[in-house]
Scaffold this motif. Structure first.
Motif, PDB file in Angstrom:
ATOM      1  N   ILE A  30      -1.025  -9.241  -8.796  1.00 50.84           N
ATOM      2  CA  ILE A  30      -1.244  -8.034  -9.532  1.00 50.84           C
ATOM      3  C   ILE A  30      -1.034  -6.862  -8.341  1.00 50.84           C
ATOM      4  O   ILE A  30      -1.663  -7.116  -7.459  1.00 50.84           O
ATOM      5  N   VAL A  31      -0.143  -5.922  -8.830  1.00 57.68           N
ATOM      6  CA  VAL A  31       0.236  -5.316  -7.945  1.00 57.68           C
ATOM      7  C   VAL A  31      -0.272  -3.599  -8.330  1.00 57.68           C
ATOM      8  O   VAL A  31       0.055  -3.147  -9.394  1.00 57.68           O
ATOM      9  N   TYR A  32      -0.440  -2.659  -7.341  1.00 59.75           N
ATOM     10  CA  TYR A  32      -1.098  -1.361  -7.689  1.00 59.75           C
ATOM     11  C   TYR A  32      -0.204  -0.326  -7.168  1.00 59.75           C
ATOM     12  O   TYR A  32       0.078  -0.627  -5.838  1.00 59.75           O
ATOM     13  N   PRO A  33      -0.027   0.827  -7.431  1.00 60.15           N
ATOM     14  CA  PRO A  33       0.399   1.902  -6.678  1.00 60.15           C
ATOM     15  C   PRO A  33      -0.293   2.391  -5.800  1.00 60.15           C
ATOM     16  O   PRO A  33      -1.373   2.137  -5.489  1.00 60.15           O
ATOM     17  N   VAL A  34       0.437   2.721  -4.619  1.00 63.74           N
ATOM     18  CA  VAL A  34      -0.334   3.177  -3.315  1.00 63.74           C
ATOM     19  C   VAL A  34       0.043   4.826  -3.468  1.00 63.74           C
ATOM     20  O   VAL A  34       0.892   5.381  -3.107  1.00 63.74           O
ATOM     21  N   ASN A  35      -1.100   5.483  -3.911  1.00 63.67           N
ATOM     22  CA  ASN A  35      -1.204   7.100  -4.358  1.00 63.67           C
ATOM     23  C   ASN A  35      -1.150   7.884  -2.866  1.00 63.67           C
ATOM     24  O   ASN A  35      -0.614   8.961  -2.854  1.00 63.67           O
TER      25      ASN A  35
ATOM     26  N   GLY B 256       8.334   9.831  13.299  1.00 65.00           N
ATOM     27  CA  GLY B 256       9.098   9.047  11.812  1.00 65.00           C
ATOM     28  C   GLY B 256       7.859   9.473  10.696  1.00 65.00           C
ATOM     29  O   GLY B 256       7.230  10.297  10.708  1.00 65.00           O
ATOM     30  N   TYR B 257       8.136   8.432   9.717  1.00 64.52           N
ATOM     31  CA  TYR B 257       7.282   8.881   8.502  1.00 64.52           C
ATOM     32  C   TYR B 257       6.982   7.596   7.773  1.00 64.52           C
ATOM     33  O   TYR B 257       7.665   6.598   7.896  1.00 64.52           O
ATOM     34  N   ALA B 258       5.643   7.387   7.109  1.00 65.17           N
ATOM     35  CA  ALA B 258       5.239   6.253   6.186  1.00 65.17           C
ATOM     36  C   ALA B 258       5.548   6.798   4.908  1.00 65.17           C
ATOM     37  O   ALA B 258       5.295   8.060   4.340  1.00 65.17           O
ATOM     38  N   LEU B 259       5.903   5.928   4.017  1.00 65.29           N
ATOM     39  CA  LEU B 259       6.330   6.262   2.668  1.00 65.29           C
ATOM     40  C   LEU B 259       5.651   5.063   1.892  1.00 65.29           C
ATOM     41  O   LEU B 259       6.031   3.844   2.077  1.00 65.29           O
ATOM     42  N   SER B 260       5.218   5.298   0.512  1.00 64.94           N
ATOM     43  CA  SER B 260       4.458   4.310  -0.091  1.00 64.94           C
ATOM     44  C   SER B 260       5.232   4.370  -1.647  1.00 64.94           C
ATOM     45  O   SER B 260       5.562   5.345  -1.977  1.00 64.94           O
ATOM     46  N   SER B 261       4.974   3.227  -2.357  1.00 63.18           N
ATOM     47  CA  SER B 261       5.480   3.227  -3.570  1.00 63.18           C
ATOM     48  C   SER B 261       4.534   2.688  -4.660  1.00 63.18           C
ATOM     49  O   SER B 261       3.281   2.602  -4.419  1.00 63.18           O
ATOM     50  N   VAL B 262       5.152   2.889  -5.670  1.00 60.01           N
ATOM     51  CA  VAL B 262       4.212   2.377  -6.826  1.00 60.01           C
ATOM     52  C   VAL B 262       3.792   0.905  -6.993  1.00 60.01           C
ATOM     53  O   VAL B 262       3.095   0.296  -7.714  1.00 60.01           O
ATOM     54  N   GLU B 263       4.733   0.022  -6.023  1.00 54.89           N
ATOM     55  CA  GLU B 263       4.923  -1.440  -6.071  1.00 54.89           C
ATOM     56  C   GLU B 263       4.055  -1.926  -4.982  1.00 54.89           C
ATOM     57  O   GLU B 263       4.291  -2.632  -4.356  1.00 54.89           O
TER      58      GLU B 263
ATOM     59  N   GLY C 133      14.243   8.752  -7.920  1.00 59.19           N
ATOM     60  CA  GLY C 133      15.547   7.978  -7.619  1.00 59.19           C
ATOM     61  C   GLY C 133      15.561   7.542  -6.278  1.00 59.19           C
ATOM     62  O   GLY C 133      16.714   7.327  -5.686  1.00 59.19           O
ATOM     63  N   ARG C 134      14.436   7.538  -5.515  1.00 63.16           N
ATOM     64  CA  ARG C 134      14.028   6.786  -4.317  1.00 63.16           C
ATOM     65  C   ARG C 134      15.020   7.567  -3.125  1.00 63.16           C
ATOM     66  O   ARG C 134      15.418   6.962  -2.152  1.00 63.16           O
ATOM     67  N   GLN C 135      15.209   8.865  -3.325  1.00 65.00           N
ATOM     68  CA  GLN C 135      15.938   9.571  -2.325  1.00 65.00           C
ATOM     69  C   GLN C 135      15.023  10.093  -1.441  1.00 65.00           C
ATOM     70  O   GLN C 135      13.756  10.863  -1.755  1.00 65.00           O
TER      71      GLN C 135
ATOM     72  N   TYR D 263      11.001   0.350  -5.444  1.00 63.99           N
ATOM     73  CA  TYR D 263      10.374   1.189  -6.329  1.00 63.99           C
ATOM     74  C   TYR D 263       9.935   2.617  -6.395  1.00 63.99           C
ATOM     75  O   TYR D 263      10.316   2.995  -5.039  1.00 63.99           O
ATOM     76  N   GLN D 264       9.809   3.337  -7.200  1.00 64.46           N
ATOM     77  CA  GLN D 264       9.557   4.825  -7.126  1.00 64.46           C
ATOM     78  C   GLN D 264       8.425   4.921  -6.002  1.00 64.46           C
ATOM     79  O   GLN D 264       7.370   4.638  -5.814  1.00 64.46           O
ATOM     80  N   THR D 265       8.954   6.310  -5.325  1.00 62.71           N
ATOM     81  CA  THR D 265       7.980   6.804  -4.164  1.00 62.71           C
ATOM     82  C   THR D 265       6.922   7.356  -4.792  1.00 62.71           C
ATOM     83  O   THR D 265       6.823   8.237  -5.656  1.00 62.71           O
TER      84      THR D 265
END
Length: 342
Positions: A242-247, A202-209, A165-167, A189-191
């Motif tokens: 074409i977009v890939y998740p950043v795991n 601070g922090y870095a946050l990646s998504s599936v998009e 839920g991107r919280q 999109y989803q974290t």
């Protein structure tokens, strides 16, 4: 123009690998030991510089995360809902406690002397590993989260919890009664992954998009004006993106630059302060599931392991590569200012 340097090899491949997908890998803070968790229900301990398997520990279900306590012991989070402590030298493990659903992530806080776990049961739990066995003696507290926990990261006394839920909840470990900040991801999109900056700002946050957001804890207008997000791990084919998740995200312990790994099989290194890509390693055979720099930043462990983003399909074998890191790949380049006109 051809470069005189051949493209660097993917790194030294470790032997005695897990027999299923790799969920995470982490270097020790004290040595070149590497702890690896896998869907094959094991945690494995390697000496990464000697390519030797030092221990293998079976669990009751897939292991979704692991971390070191010190060089003699570590902790694991399993899909069988258990949180375990593993003592490497004795080859034994005990159950610290349980969640009501699979345990997705685990961290050890040196500041608090506690193990922190996040689960799909929508809770965060803190454990005191010094307590005698038995959940009621080791559990310090249970903290409800807005959704299932997907990723955790610690820096000093700060804990960042990213959920479905991107919280995003930010806690001070010295007062867990409620989050210091409740945030929403600035990505749509989803974290997938959250990692704190080594300098604690601070922090870095990646998504599936195929995006990463760079965030700051300080809520002042000046600090919040510095935040930004960027696209990565994507390609254009026949006019389509074409977009890939950043795991995976891993910060370099010396320079504060960071590597990202995506389902496109690429590992990129970024200078977040100057908003530049410093390096891209040659493509790996399949998705990058996890990344970790060694304590001195001289080695980078890369898990090339299909993460089932396209469902069940034939895929390359899971592998772990240990790369020697060249300073040119990770050191920020000085800014070049034009000469002032005469």
């Amino acid at each position: 123009m051809t470069s005189a340097h051949p493209p660097p090899a993917p790194g030294r491949e470790l032997s005695n690998l897990p027999t299923d997908g790799i969920s995470n890998l982490r270097f020790s803070n004290h040595s070149d030991h590497l702890l690896v968790s896998s869907w094959d229900k094991t945690v494995r301990l390697y000496d990464a510089s000697a390519d030797s398997l030092r221990g293998e520990f079976m669990h009751g279900g897939p292991v979704l995360d692991c971390c070191f306590h010190d060089d003699s012991s570590g902790f694991s989070a399993s899909a069988d809902n258990t949180v375990r402590r593993i003592v490497f030298s004795h080859g034994k493990e005990d159950i610290l406690g349980r969640h009501d659903a699979p345990v997705r992530c685990i961290e050890y806080s040196y500041a608090a002397g506690q193990v922190i776990t996040g689960s799909w049961d929508k809770t965060l739990k803190c454990w005191d590993p010094r307590g005698a066995s038995g959940q009621e003696r080791t559990l310090v507290g249970t903290y409800p989260q807005p959704e299932r926990v997907y990723s955790l990261s610690l820096v000093g006394n700060r804990l960042v919890v990213a959920t479905a839920g991107r919280q995003v909840n930010v806690y001070d470990l010295r007062n867990m009664s409620q989050p210091e900040q409740r945030r929403e991801s600035s990505l749509k999109y989803q974290t997938r992954c959250v990692r704190c900056y080594p300098n604690g700002t601070g922090y870095a946050l990646s998504s599936v998009e195929g995006r990463v957001a760079m965030e700051f804890f300080d809520l002042s207008e000046a600090s919040q004006a510095k935040k930004y997000a960027f696209k990565c791990h994507r390609k254009s084919e026949a006019g389509r993106d074409i977009v890939y998740p950043v795991n995976a995200i891993a910060f370099h312990p010396v320079y504060g630059t960071f590597a990202t790994g995506g389902c496109d099989g690429f590992v990129n290194v970024w200078d977040g302060n100057n908003k530049k890509r410093l390096y891209q390693y040659s493509k790996y055979a399949t998705s990058i599931a996890a990344l970790s720099f060694s304590r001195d930043g001289r080695l980078l462990a890369v898990a090339s392991s299909y993460t089932f983003e396209e469902g069940e399909k034939p895929h390359e074998p899971d592998a772990i590569f240990v790369r020697s890191v060249n300073e040119i790949e990770v050191k920020p380049k000085p800014k070049v200012y034009p000469n002032p006109p005469a």
